[in-house]
Design a protein around this motif. Structure first.
Motif, PDB file in Angstrom:
ATOM      1  N   UNK A 164     -14.666   4.011   7.858  1.00  0.00           N
ATOM      2  CA  UNK A 164     -14.062   2.832   8.484  1.00  0.00           C
ATOM      3  C   UNK A 164     -12.716   2.433   7.936  1.00  0.00           C
ATOM      4  N   UNK A 165     -12.034   3.328   7.227  1.00  0.00           N
ATOM      5  CA  UNK A 165     -10.768   3.034   6.555  1.00  0.00           C
ATOM      6  C   UNK A 165      -9.602   3.655   7.325  1.00  0.00           C
ATOM      7  N   UNK A 166      -8.578   2.840   7.656  1.00  0.00           N
ATOM      8  CA  UNK A 166      -7.398   3.435   8.278  1.00  0.00           C
ATOM      9  C   UNK A 166      -6.124   2.807   7.728  1.00  0.00           C
ATOM     10  N   UNK A 167      -5.015   3.558   7.904  1.00  0.00           N
ATOM     11  CA  UNK A 167      -3.723   3.221   7.317  1.00  0.00           C
ATOM     12  C   UNK A 167      -2.652   3.173   8.396  1.00  0.00           C
ATOM     13  N   UNK A 168      -1.688   2.311   8.184  1.00  0.00           N
ATOM     14  CA  UNK A 168      -0.532   2.205   9.062  1.00  0.00           C
ATOM     15  C   UNK A 168       0.717   2.398   8.213  1.00  0.00           C
ATOM     16  N   UNK A 169       1.648   3.215   8.710  1.00  0.00           N
ATOM     17  CA  UNK A 169       2.920   3.452   8.017  1.00  0.00           C
ATOM     18  C   UNK A 169       4.034   2.924   8.917  1.00  0.00           C
ATOM     19  N   UNK A 170       4.463   1.696   8.698  1.00  0.00           N
ATOM     20  CA  UNK A 170       5.501   1.086   9.528  1.00  0.00           C
ATOM     21  C   UNK A 170       6.866   1.390   8.930  1.00  0.00           C
ATOM     22  N   UNK A 209       3.465   0.512   4.012  1.00  0.00           N
ATOM     23  CA  UNK A 209       2.197   1.218   4.150  1.00  0.00           C
ATOM     24  C   UNK A 209       1.064   0.255   3.815  1.00  0.00           C
ATOM     25  N   UNK A 210       0.079   0.218   4.673  1.00  0.00           N
ATOM     26  CA  UNK A 210      -1.036  -0.682   4.414  1.00  0.00           C
ATOM     27  C   UNK A 210      -2.332  -0.006   4.814  1.00  0.00           C
TER      28      UNK A 210
END
Length: 464
Positions: free
Chosen positions: A381-387, A344-345
């Motif tokens: 402007x904040x977003x997250x990716x859950x790989x 998660x980033x």
């Protein structure tokens, strides 16, 4: 005596003194130690040598004096919900659990502030405040401790309107590396008296001091709250609607983005039936009249950018259903591929560069074999990716790290930051210098001045 032998001897002496001070509130039980070396990230568990459960600021000061004498590392612990390996014991030492310091000391309703201990969680605080018509707005999703939220400079879904922990902490009580107790400010809403020690410690991730008490700003519960969901044909349209909304000055309380992968995960996990296309989940706070006007204005903006029909929720139970689904997004994502972990980033960019940042990340994902839902507090402007990865497969971890590195590099080129709210921990140390340059040397100098022995959460933010 060799260095290793000296360190082992110091460790045993520290543990003996801590046991005399704390009794059964010091434990070396392996399951408890492992639980305190694990957060909600993919980073490996690194257990401390022992866990101490403190009950007061004075006791934390006594613990720190013992650890300083023996150069025994100390890792502050709230609830373990961080996402960048903040609580891993990279050099062993003592995990200092503050969860039993959970008193709400004083609510000053007339001044809209509250004084409390660091172990109070945000949900417990809001339950306590509810009958007073007040609430604390910072909502990172997890029921984190407020001391931990200050330490990581948390924000979350309400940040677009109410700001982050940086804007909502009036003062702190902290125990420094040598055991001194410092109060950083008074309750006044502004001050020009000396260095801003409050802001120095907010976001320091336990590397400069142990936060034991806080005074926080409060807000009145809005007269009216309305939430809504609107779907878009593609992510570009959704993000264009966000940018237009923010640039119009519309006072959104929350504006959250979920891509089509995350929507499908939420439908399955939270038993929803939303169109499985990118969507925005929005909320308005204010008077009945202002909320109605804000909703109408947002509806016009959304429709101009291809938004579909709104599903509005004014009843508390309907709003709760939507926001619980959003807060459970991580668990919904993990349920897409049971047994896998989430790398998660998060990143954050100026709002005008948001579409460009997401487009580049989406292009990388289109060429990837990984399932990777995307969510975001896109109003700022904040977003997250859950790989989703199998950490036992080096190729999946390498692929995820490659996407992550390109994502951060892209965001830095857009004058953004490598982390909008998760912090550096051990997961983003490599990007700090690229973002801050010579500023990192200043940070190191502050660290050396306040923690010359390097015992406070060593191995986090930067290596030394």
């Amino acid at each position: 005596m060799s260095k290793a032998v000296a360190q082992a001897s110091g460790r045993q002496e520290a543990l003996a003194e801590l046991a005399a001070l704390l009794g059964d509130r010091l434990t070396t039980s392996l399951p408890i130690r492992e639980a305190h070396g694990r957060d909600e990230s993919w980073h490996p568990v690194l257990a401390p040598d022992a866990v101490a459960f403190a009950t007061s600021t004075e006791e934390v000061a006594a613990i720190m004096r013992i650890c300083a004498r023996h150069r025994f590392p100390v890792i502050p612990f709230g609830t373990g919900t961080s996402l960048e390996g903040h609580i891993s014991a990279r050099h062993g030492g003592l995990c200092l659990d503050l969860s039993r310091m959970n008193r709400i000391i004083e609510v000053n309703a007339a001044d809209l502030d509250v004084h409390l201990e660091a172990g109070v969680t945000r949900k417990a605080l809001n339950v306590h405040l509810r009958d007073m018509g007040l609430f604390f707005p910072i909502d990172p999703g997890a029921d984190a401790s407020l001391g931990g939220m200050a330490a990581t400079r948390a924000s979350g879904t309400n940040a677009v309107r109410y700001g982050t922990m940086r804007e909502n902490v009036l003062n702190l009580t902290a125990v420094m590396a040598d055991g001194r107790i410092v109060r950083t400010a008074r309750r006044a809403r502004k001050s020009s008296a000396g260095y801003d020690l409050t802001r120095l410690l907010v976001g320091s991730e336990g590397t400069l001091g142990v936060i034991t008490e806080l005074t926080l700003k409060l807000h009145g519960i809005p007269e009216a709250i309305s939430s809504g969901v609107v779907s878009f044909p593609n992510f570009e349209s959704a993000i264009d609607a966000v940018i237009a909304t923010i640039q119009s000055g519309l006072p959104m309380a929350r504006i959250e983005f979920l891509d089509e992968v995350q929507v499908a995960a939420c439908n399955r996990y939270s038993k929803l039936s939303l169109p499985e296309t990118p969507l925005l989940l929005v909320e308005f706070h204010g008077s009945e009249a202002s909320v109605a006007e804000q909703a109408q204005r947002f509806g016009l903006i959304a429709s101009e950018h291809g938004g579909g029909d709104f599903e509005w929720a004014t009843k508390p139970e309907d709003r709760t259903r939507f926001w619980e689904a959003r807060h459970n997004a991580l668990y919904a994502a993990l349920a897409l591929q049971p047994g896998k972990q989430g790398l998660i980033t998060d990143v954050c960019v100026p709002i005008s560069r948001l579409a460009e940042a997401i487009k580049g990340t989406k292009a990388d994902l289109a060429k990837s074999s990984l399932v990777a839902p995307m969510v975001g507090h896109v109003g700022d402007g904040n977003f997250h990716l859950i790989m989703l990865i199998d950490s036992g497969k080096p190729e999946e971890l390498a692929e995820a790290k490659s996407i992550h590195d390109r994502m951060v590099t892209r965001v830095l080129s857009l004058d953004g930051t490598c982390t909008g709210e998760h912090g550096i921990g051990e997961g983003k140390m490599a990007f700090l210098e690229a973002e801050h340059g010579e500023g990192v040397a200043v940070m190191r100098a502050i660290k050396r001045a306040l923690d010359p022995l390097g015992i406070l959460n060593p191995g986090k933010i930067f290596s030394a």
